[in-house]
Design a protein around this motif. Structure first.
Motif, PDB file in Angstrom:
ATOM      1  N   UNK A  59       1.269  -0.703   0.227  1.00 33.71           N
ATOM      2  CA  UNK A  59      -0.299  -0.246  -0.159  1.00 33.71           C
ATOM      3  C   UNK A  59       0.927   1.420  -0.043  1.00 33.71           C
ATOM      4  N   UNK A  60       1.433   1.304   0.733  1.00 33.25           N
ATOM      5  CA  UNK A  60       2.936   2.585   0.840  1.00 33.25           C
ATOM      6  C   UNK A  60       3.281   2.589  -0.358  1.00 33.25           C
ATOM      7  N   UNK A  61       3.732   1.059  -0.807  1.00 34.86           N
ATOM      8  CA  UNK A  61       4.660   1.498  -2.187  1.00 34.86           C
ATOM      9  C   UNK A  61       3.752   2.298  -3.261  1.00 34.86           C
ATOM     10  N   UNK A  62       2.362   2.647  -3.248  1.00 29.55           N
ATOM     11  CA  UNK A  62       1.917   3.119  -4.119  1.00 29.55           C
ATOM     12  C   UNK A  62       0.806   3.722  -3.817  1.00 29.55           C
ATOM     13  N   UNK A  63       1.082   4.165  -2.520  1.00 27.88           N
ATOM     14  CA  UNK A  63       0.179   5.387  -2.162  1.00 27.88           C
ATOM     15  C   UNK A  63      -0.010   6.561  -3.647  1.00 27.88           C
ATOM     16  N   UNK A  64      -1.345   7.157  -2.839  1.00 29.76           N
ATOM     17  CA  UNK A  64      -0.936   8.612  -4.211  1.00 29.76           C
ATOM     18  C   UNK A  64       0.082   9.419  -4.934  1.00 29.76           C
ATOM     19  N   UNK A  65       1.160   9.793  -3.504  1.00 33.06           N
ATOM     20  CA  UNK A  65       2.129  10.952  -3.421  1.00 33.06           C
ATOM     21  C   UNK A  65       2.760  10.741  -2.660  1.00 33.06           C
ATOM     22  N   UNK A  66       4.543  11.051  -2.547  1.00 33.70           N
ATOM     23  CA  UNK A  66       5.270  10.871  -2.113  1.00 33.70           C
ATOM     24  C   UNK A  66       6.734  12.144  -2.414  1.00 33.70           C
ATOM     25  N   UNK A  67       7.033  12.476  -1.394  1.00 36.84           N
ATOM     26  CA  UNK A  67       8.868  12.989  -1.621  1.00 36.84           C
ATOM     27  C   UNK A  67       9.636  12.424  -0.515  1.00 36.84           C
ATOM     28  N   UNK A  68      10.649  12.080  -0.955  1.00 31.60           N
ATOM     29  CA  UNK A  68      11.692  11.956   0.442  1.00 31.60           C
ATOM     30  C   UNK A  68      13.139  11.433  -0.592  1.00 31.60           C
ATOM     31  N   UNK A  69      13.618  11.023   0.468  1.00 32.51           N
ATOM     32  CA  UNK A  69      15.509  10.913   0.394  1.00 32.51           C
ATOM     33  C   UNK A  69      15.528   9.414   0.743  1.00 32.51           C
ATOM     34  N   UNK A  70      16.105   8.767   0.037  1.00 34.10           N
ATOM     35  CA  UNK A  70      16.771   7.696  -0.297  1.00 34.10           C
ATOM     36  C   UNK A  70      17.952   7.301   0.664  1.00 34.10           C
ATOM     37  N   UNK A  71      17.582   7.004   2.134  1.00 27.72           N
ATOM     38  CA  UNK A  71      18.562   6.372   3.254  1.00 27.72           C
ATOM     39  C   UNK A  71      19.276   5.112   3.446  1.00 27.72           C
ATOM     40  N   UNK A  72      18.451   4.111   2.344  1.00 27.74           N
ATOM     41  CA  UNK A  72      20.196   2.863   2.966  1.00 27.74           C
ATOM     42  C   UNK A  72      19.185   2.216   1.335  1.00 27.74           C
ATOM     43  N   UNK A  73      19.894   1.495   0.877  1.00 26.15           N
ATOM     44  CA  UNK A  73      19.630   0.019  -0.176  1.00 26.15           C
ATOM     45  C   UNK A  73      20.244  -1.509  -0.403  1.00 26.15           C
ATOM     46  N   UNK A  74      19.716  -2.594   0.178  1.00 30.62           N
ATOM     47  CA  UNK A  74      20.356  -3.294   0.425  1.00 30.62           C
ATOM     48  C   UNK A  74      19.369  -4.714   0.118  1.00 30.62           C
ATOM     49  N   UNK A  75      20.048  -6.295   0.164  1.00 32.92           N
ATOM     50  CA  UNK A  75      19.694  -6.563  -0.130  1.00 32.92           C
ATOM     51  C   UNK A  75      18.835  -7.104   1.555  1.00 32.92           C
ATOM     52  N   UNK A  76      17.498  -7.440   1.395  1.00 34.67           N
ATOM     53  CA  UNK A  76      16.539  -7.669   3.367  1.00 34.67           C
ATOM     54  C   UNK A  76      16.482  -9.465   3.331  1.00 34.67           C
ATOM     55  N   UNK A  77      18.428 -10.065   3.644  1.00 33.27           N
ATOM     56  CA  UNK A  77      18.784 -11.292   4.316  1.00 33.27           C
ATOM     57  C   UNK A  77      17.713 -11.757   4.548  1.00 33.27           C
ATOM     58  N   UNK A  78      16.017 -10.635   5.519  1.00 37.87           N
ATOM     59  CA  UNK A  78      15.581 -11.612   6.642  1.00 37.87           C
ATOM     60  C   UNK A  78      13.962 -11.037   5.613  1.00 37.87           C
ATOM     61  N   UNK A  79      14.179 -11.202   4.374  1.00 39.29           N
ATOM     62  CA  UNK A  79      12.738 -10.698   3.855  1.00 39.29           C
ATOM     63  C   UNK A  79      12.879 -11.386   2.332  1.00 39.29           C
ATOM     64  N   UNK A  80      13.843 -13.024   2.442  1.00 40.91           N
ATOM     65  CA  UNK A  80      13.662 -13.372   1.002  1.00 40.91           C
ATOM     66  C   UNK A  80      14.613 -12.507   0.354  1.00 40.91           C
ATOM     67  N   UNK A  81      15.927 -12.133   0.657  1.00 40.92           N
ATOM     68  CA  UNK A  81      16.598 -11.035  -0.247  1.00 40.92           C
ATOM     69  C   UNK A  81      15.919  -9.738  -0.681  1.00 40.92           C
TER      70      UNK A  81
END
Length: 124
Positions: A40-62
């Protein structure tokens, strides 16, 4: 052991089993709810922000995961969905600004000298 001690032991074992089973099923239910919230948050109406981190989440199927700090000072993990989500994940860098407007699937990525539009459809 007396009959009373045996009954107390049986009761404690059954209570422990019930507690464990309840927590397992409750955890699965919460996991489903969290994934629905993320989508739901991925495709909410709109947002503006800054990328703080980028990674493969090994606790969530990578899953390829991005952490955003939104303009309203809220943070959340964002998992780009869809067959073309790798384009966004591979392109984006920590510190990039991301803008999404009007319910669409187009994400505007801003970097020092770069403005890029990337389109991701979660249904693909």
């Amino acid at each position: 052991m007396s009959r009373r001690s045996v009954l107390i032991m049986i009761f404690l074992v059954l209570a422990l089993l019930a507690y464990i089973l309840f927590n397992i099923f409750d955890f699965e239910k919460n996991g489903i709810e969290k994934s629905q919230i993320i989508l739901k948050e991925n495709f909410q109406k709109e947002y503006r922000g800054i990328i703080k981190a980028k990674y493969l989440d090994n606790k969530n199927h990578n899953f390829e995961t991005l952490e955003l700090e939104l303009s309203n000072d809220t943070n959340y993990k964002w998992i780009p969905y869809g067959k073309e989500s790798y384009k966004l994940y591979n392109f984006i860098e920590i510190g990039d600004s991301i803008i999404k407007e009007n319910w669409g699937y187009t994400f505007k990525i801003k970097r020092e000298n770069i403005d890029t539009l990337i389109n991701i459809n979660p249904k693909n």
